[in-house]
Design a protein around this motif. Structure first.
Motif, mmCIF file in Angstrom:
data_model
loop_
_atom_site.group_PDB
_atom_site.id
_atom_site.type_symbol
_atom_site.label_atom_id
_atom_site.label_comp_id
_atom_site.label_asym_id
_atom_site.label_seq_id
_atom_site.Cartn_x
_atom_site.Cartn_y
_atom_site.Cartn_z
ATOM 1 N N ARG A 33 0.898 -1.140 0.200
ATOM 2 C CA ARG A 33 0.013 0.001 0.091
ATOM 3 C C ARG A 33 0.546 1.261 0.073
ATOM 4 O O ARG A 33 0.193 2.292 -0.670
ATOM 5 C CB ARG A 33 -0.816 -0.114 1.375
ATOM 6 C CG ARG A 33 -1.960 1.184 1.285
ATOM 7 C CD ARG A 33 -2.755 1.072 2.327
ATOM 8 N NE ARG A 33 -3.698 -0.096 2.441
ATOM 9 C CZ ARG A 33 -4.749 -0.377 1.641
ATOM 10 N NH1 ARG A 33 -5.338 0.900 0.830
ATOM 11 N NH2 ARG A 33 -5.531 -1.357 1.539
ATOM 12 N N LYS A 93 1.888 2.050 -3.611
ATOM 13 C CA LYS A 93 0.778 2.614 -4.230
ATOM 14 C C LYS A 93 0.664 4.015 -3.898
ATOM 15 O O LYS A 93 0.218 4.823 -4.730
ATOM 16 C CB LYS A 93 -0.426 1.591 -3.960
ATOM 17 C CG LYS A 93 -1.693 2.030 -4.643
ATOM 18 C CD LYS A 93 -1.860 1.451 -6.021
ATOM 19 C CE LYS A 93 -2.996 1.774 -6.550
ATOM 20 N NZ LYS A 93 -3.144 1.239 -7.978
ATOM 21 N N GLN A 125 -8.625 3.718 -7.121
ATOM 22 C CA GLN A 125 -7.146 3.732 -6.887
ATOM 23 C C GLN A 125 -6.850 3.494 -5.462
ATOM 24 O O GLN A 125 -6.240 2.559 -5.417
ATOM 25 C CB GLN A 125 -6.511 4.903 -7.836
ATOM 26 C CG GLN A 125 -6.456 4.884 -9.220
ATOM 27 C CD GLN A 125 -5.891 6.284 -9.759
ATOM 28 O OE1 GLN A 125 -6.334 7.238 -9.462
ATOM 29 N NE2 GLN A 125 -4.812 6.051 -10.554
ATOM 30 N N TYR A 148 -6.855 0.045 -3.391
ATOM 31 C CA TYR A 148 -6.151 -0.987 -3.623
ATOM 32 C C TYR A 148 -6.586 -1.972 -4.728
ATOM 33 O O TYR A 148 -6.119 -3.204 -4.398
ATOM 34 C CB TYR A 148 -5.779 -1.400 -2.323
ATOM 35 C CG TYR A 148 -4.490 -2.242 -2.318
ATOM 36 C CD1 TYR A 148 -3.296 -1.505 -2.665
ATOM 37 C CD2 TYR A 148 -4.203 -3.122 -1.698
ATOM 38 C CE1 TYR A 148 -2.115 -2.165 -2.496
ATOM 39 C CE2 TYR A 148 -3.117 -4.065 -1.314
ATOM 40 C CZ TYR A 148 -1.854 -3.334 -1.826
ATOM 41 O OH TYR A 148 -0.721 -4.044 -1.834
#
Length: 403
Positions: free
Chosen positions: A111, A114, A144, A147
């Protein structure tokens, strides 16, 4: 995942109350006191000076990368994820083989990685100015941030039958009072507010984050959605040219501080939570201005110390390149350096040997192929900053650097 207390368990109900009904942002002017306006304008000036200072620094790319990394890790912490600094830094090395014995869950990237990609994108002024805020963009952004989890993907705003959404930000009254049938109206108003210029940059950047906490158009990732709207408003209004504004990091740093003792005009008591949120944002911006300057000075000092320890560094050689580049990319391997410098493997090996002897880098794994090295001074600086805002138990891997 590490078991720990949630970011959202810190409630400020005693100071702010529990009920708040937000107004439409484009329909009703927000009245702020002269004290509040002066505080906001002062914070904006402080950050503008800091941003200008960073823009003139030879290490401006390293400072921005450093702030983005800290912010993405803080954002992952707020979401309740366990974080790994080395995995995040290793993501800068292209290719799966760059991680050596460190692997990524095949279901997707961590995460924090990301978030890093999204923060870099949304803090870019050119990209932010090209965005048209509308319903489609909000759903795309939420997809987005969720996740890629199909259970969290939504094609319509939250309805009355939805599960209970995340709690409101700890700095705000906790009870949401916008019914589902008004969500469309409030979201259209919020998009219109973000598309045009209202108030000063700091106030306009704070308000979407504040408003989204109460509209709660989705079942999850409300806190993240509010932060990313603020990143884009800051970038659209001319901030974040060199240094980003680490909103998540500021929230973690100030979460245990008491609510600011500020009272709005008694004739408008309904605006007290909003005024306190703006004051909280202004104080966080002042702290950020000093913080980004400290980051630049510390990274410059680290590079100066390295150059004193490494003998015979000449312009154009690999060591000279790495002593500057490792401020931004402190986790490297031979493949990355060969691609960056255009030099051969034996030349890169000689440079690594020189830096190892000087104590500038150290190996992170024992593999002969795809061996990872790190700039220990930069990694330790990351962890020193973590100590100030994140409990040590939330950051696995620190023992590698505190023997």
């Amino acid at each position: 995942m590490v078991e720990r207390e949630s970011f959202h368990t810190h409630s400020m109900d005693d100071e702010l109350g529990t009920v708040y009904s937000p107004d439409l942002l484009t329909k009703k002017p927000i009245l702020l006191s002269p004290f509040m306006l002066s505080r906001v304008s002062g914070a904006e000036c402080e950050f503008s000076r800091a941003d200008q200072f960073i823009s003139l620094s030879p290490n401006k790319e390293a400072v921005r990368e450093f702030l983005v990394n800290l912010e993405s890790l803080a954002a992952a912490v707020i979401d309740g994820d366990s974080i790994d600094l080395i995995d995040l830094l290793a993501s800068n090395i292209a290719g799966d083989s760059a991680r050596g014995d460190r692997t990524v869950d095949p279901g997707g990237m961590p995460r924090a990685v990301k978030y890093k990609n999204l923060i870099e994108e949304h803090s870019d002024p050119e990209i932010a100015r090209s965005v048209l805020f509308n319903r489609s963009f909000m759903f795309s952004l939420h997809a987005q941030l969720s996740y890629g989890n199909p259970d969290e993907f939504q094609v319509s705003y939250r309805g009355s039958g939805a599960d209970c959404p995340d709690k409101v930000h700890p700095r705000l009254p906790q009870r949401r009072t916008i019914p589902p049938y008004l969500i469309d109206r409030y979201m259209n108003d919020l998009c219109d507010f973000c598309n045009r210029e209202y108030y000063s940059p700091q106030i306009q950047a704070c308000l979407p984050h504040f408003q989204i906490e109460y509209i709660k158009p989705f079942k999850s990732h409300i806190e993240a959605l509010g932060r990313h709207l603020s990143y884009m408003v800051y970038a659209r209004r001319g901030f974040c040219r060199s240094a980003i504004i680490p909103i998540a990091l500021s929230s973690l740093a100030r979460i245990n501080m008491p609510v600011d003792s500020y009272k709005v005009d008694h004739r408008l008591p309904s605006q007290q939570p909003l005024a306190l949120w703006i004051l909280h944002g202004a104080k966080a911006l002042e702290i950020t201005a000093a913080f980004v300057c400290d980051v630049e000075k510390n990274l410059t000092e680290i590079e100066r110390n390295w150059r004193c320890r490494v003998p015979s560094v000449r312009n154009g050689d690999i060591c000279n390149l790495l002593l500057h580049d490792m401020l931004a990319n402190p986790v490297i391997n031979s493949t990355y350096v060969m691609r960056k410098s255009g030099k051969t493997a034996p030349a890169v090996g000689d440079a690594f040997a020189k830096l190892l002897d000087a104590g500038v880098i150290r190996p992170l794994n024992s593999k002969r192929r795809y061996r990872l090295f790190c700039a220990e001074d930069v990694i330790k600086y990351y962890y020193r900053l973590f100590d100030a805002v994140i409990p040590p138990s939330w950051v696995p891997g620190k023992r590698l650097f505190y023997d």
